[in-house]
Design a protein around this motif. Structure first.
Motif, PDB file in Angstrom:
ATOM      1  N   GLU A 129     -12.083   0.568   8.326  1.00  0.00           N
ATOM      2  CA  GLU A 129     -11.040   1.531   7.970  1.00  0.00           C
ATOM      3  C   GLU A 129     -11.463   2.229   6.681  1.00  0.00           C
ATOM      4  O   GLU A 129     -11.398   1.641   5.598  1.00  0.00           O
ATOM      5  N   TYR A 130     -11.914   3.451   6.805  1.00  0.00           N
ATOM      6  CA  TYR A 130     -12.359   4.200   5.631  1.00  0.00           C
ATOM      7  C   TYR A 130     -11.209   5.024   5.057  1.00  0.00           C
ATOM      8  O   TYR A 130     -10.316   5.453   5.780  1.00  0.00           O
ATOM      9  N   THR A 131     -11.253   5.234   3.755  1.00  0.00           N
ATOM     10  CA  THR A 131     -10.313   6.146   3.107  1.00  0.00           C
ATOM     11  C   THR A 131     -11.120   7.147   2.301  1.00  0.00           C
ATOM     12  O   THR A 131     -12.351   7.112   2.293  1.00  0.00           O
ATOM     13  N   LYS A 132     -10.413   8.035   1.590  1.00  0.00           N
ATOM     14  CA  LYS A 132     -11.106   9.069   0.838  1.00  0.00           C
ATOM     15  C   LYS A 132     -11.664   8.572  -0.487  1.00  0.00           C
ATOM     16  O   LYS A 132     -12.324   9.328  -1.179  1.00  0.00           O
ATOM     17  N   THR A 133     -11.380   7.357  -0.852  1.00  0.00           N
ATOM     18  CA  THR A 133     -11.933   6.850  -2.108  1.00  0.00           C
ATOM     19  C   THR A 133     -13.395   6.470  -1.906  1.00  0.00           C
ATOM     20  O   THR A 133     -13.873   6.326  -0.780  1.00  0.00           O
ATOM     21  N   THR A 152     -14.223  13.976   3.638  1.00  0.00           N
ATOM     22  CA  THR A 152     -13.832  12.754   2.935  1.00  0.00           C
ATOM     23  C   THR A 152     -13.669  13.013   1.441  1.00  0.00           C
ATOM     24  O   THR A 152     -12.822  12.420   0.778  1.00  0.00           O
ATOM     25  N   CYS A 181      -6.068   7.225   0.521  1.00  0.00           N
ATOM     26  CA  CYS A 181      -5.802   8.466   1.265  1.00  0.00           C
ATOM     27  C   CYS A 181      -6.682   8.562   2.513  1.00  0.00           C
ATOM     28  O   CYS A 181      -7.898   8.315   2.457  1.00  0.00           O
ATOM     29  N   THR A 182      -6.084   8.931   3.625  1.00  0.00           N
ATOM     30  CA  THR A 182      -6.853   9.112   4.854  1.00  0.00           C
ATOM     31  C   THR A 182      -6.842  10.555   5.338  1.00  0.00           C
ATOM     32  O   THR A 182      -7.650  10.923   6.186  1.00  0.00           O
ATOM     33  N   PHE A 209      -2.881   4.653   3.356  1.00  0.00           N
ATOM     34  CA  PHE A 209      -2.447   3.294   3.665  1.00  0.00           C
ATOM     35  C   PHE A 209      -1.562   2.759   2.544  1.00  0.00           C
ATOM     36  O   PHE A 209      -1.765   3.085   1.372  1.00  0.00           O
ATOM     37  N   GLU A 221      -5.268  10.759  -7.810  1.00  0.00           N
ATOM     38  CA  GLU A 221      -5.425  10.869  -6.356  1.00  0.00           C
ATOM     39  C   GLU A 221      -4.385  10.000  -5.666  1.00  0.00           C
ATOM     40  O   GLU A 221      -4.034   8.927  -6.175  1.00  0.00           O
TER      41      GLU A 221
END
Lengths: 135, 138
Positions: free
Chosen positions: B56-60, A7, A25-26, A64, A21
């Protein structure tokens, strides 16, 4: 041993005037490869021999879509604008202590929007010049 | 902030209890409850359960700004036709509801996923199980 949590590994692209960044971002990935020069001779004993050749690298990322834009992040609309400009931009991949840096050109940009799903974007970048580890 | 899926029931109660047609069918907003049909004295009504919450996870570093919720709504009535009418009314109120804030919960979308009919022989109630998919945002 602490295995890195992916992550925290992010892709940053110079977009909108600063390195940011990519938004929401996923996933992010880096691929480095090297061409080979065939150096097989009659004395290679029937086995192909090779020498190192051109090195190349590629980046890609997904995230997303947020229509209103994302402050401080390279959102999908900024990335599209950057791609259309066609110039190489400075990119970072990784995190502190494991960082890869180089200039790259955005070579593909796509949006995906299904029914009752998250709208997503994806980009691919091809490096131009050196990829530096922990600059 | 984060989208809190477990609080979806607050929005559902707000939407359903505000509809006089529905509350008349079930005898009052008090019969809209979370999973309370199986008591010692079961009553007709609308009962809801959060079946699943998927963040819904993201990299942030931010907490998830979107949560997908699977919600089951059971419409219990002594007569089959009334159970159908009740489930249809719930569908009318929830399916494709406008994006907005309902009792502090921000619903981005809500769609009907599936429905089944059944009969509770022990308590003598017909019931319709309707499954909805919601997107909750912060």
């Amino acid at each position: 041993m602490a295995i890195q949590n992916a992550t925290n590994v992010v892709l940053s692209v110079t977009s909108g005037g600063s390195k940011q960044e990519i938004a929401h971002c996923t996933s992010a990935s880096l691929s480095v490869s090297m061409d080979l020069r065939d150096s097989t001779t009659k004395s290679s004993g029937g086995w192909q021999a090779n020498l190192g050749g051109l090195k190349s690298w590629e980046l890609s990322g997904e995230g997303f879509v947020e229509i209103a834009g994302v402050s401080g992040k390279a959102d999908s609309e900024e990335l599209f604008t950057t791609m259309i400009a066609g110039a190489a931009v400075s990119c970072d991949f990784g995190l502190s202590g494991m960082l890869y840096r180089g200039d790259a050109i955005i070579t593909s940009f796509s949006l995906d929007a299904g029914v009752e799903e998250n709208a997503t974007y994806s980009i691919s970048l091809t490096g131009t010049g050196t990829l530096t580890q922990n600059p | 902030m984060a989208a809190i899926g477990l609080e979806t029931g607050k929005a559902i109660f707000n939407i359903l209890s505000g509809d006089s047609t529905l509350t008349t069918l079930i005898g009052g907003a008090g019969n809209i409850q979370p999973s309370a049909i199986y008591t010692s004295s079961p009553k007709k009504g609308v009962y809801y359960d959060v079946l699943a919450v998927d963040n819904e996870y993201t990299k942030t570093a931010d907490k998830p700004g979107l949560t997908k919720v699977t919600l089951q709504i059971e419409s219990f009535m002594p007569k089959y036709a009334d159970a159908i009418s009740l489930a249809v009314r719930v569908q009318h109120l929830l399916d494709k509801i406008s994006e907005g804030t309902y009792n502090t919960i921000k619903i981005q979308s809500c769609v009907l996923d599936s429905q089944t009919t059944d009969f509770d022989g022990e308590n003598k109630f017909y019931y319709i199980e309707s499954t909805y998919r919601l997107r909750i945002i912060d």
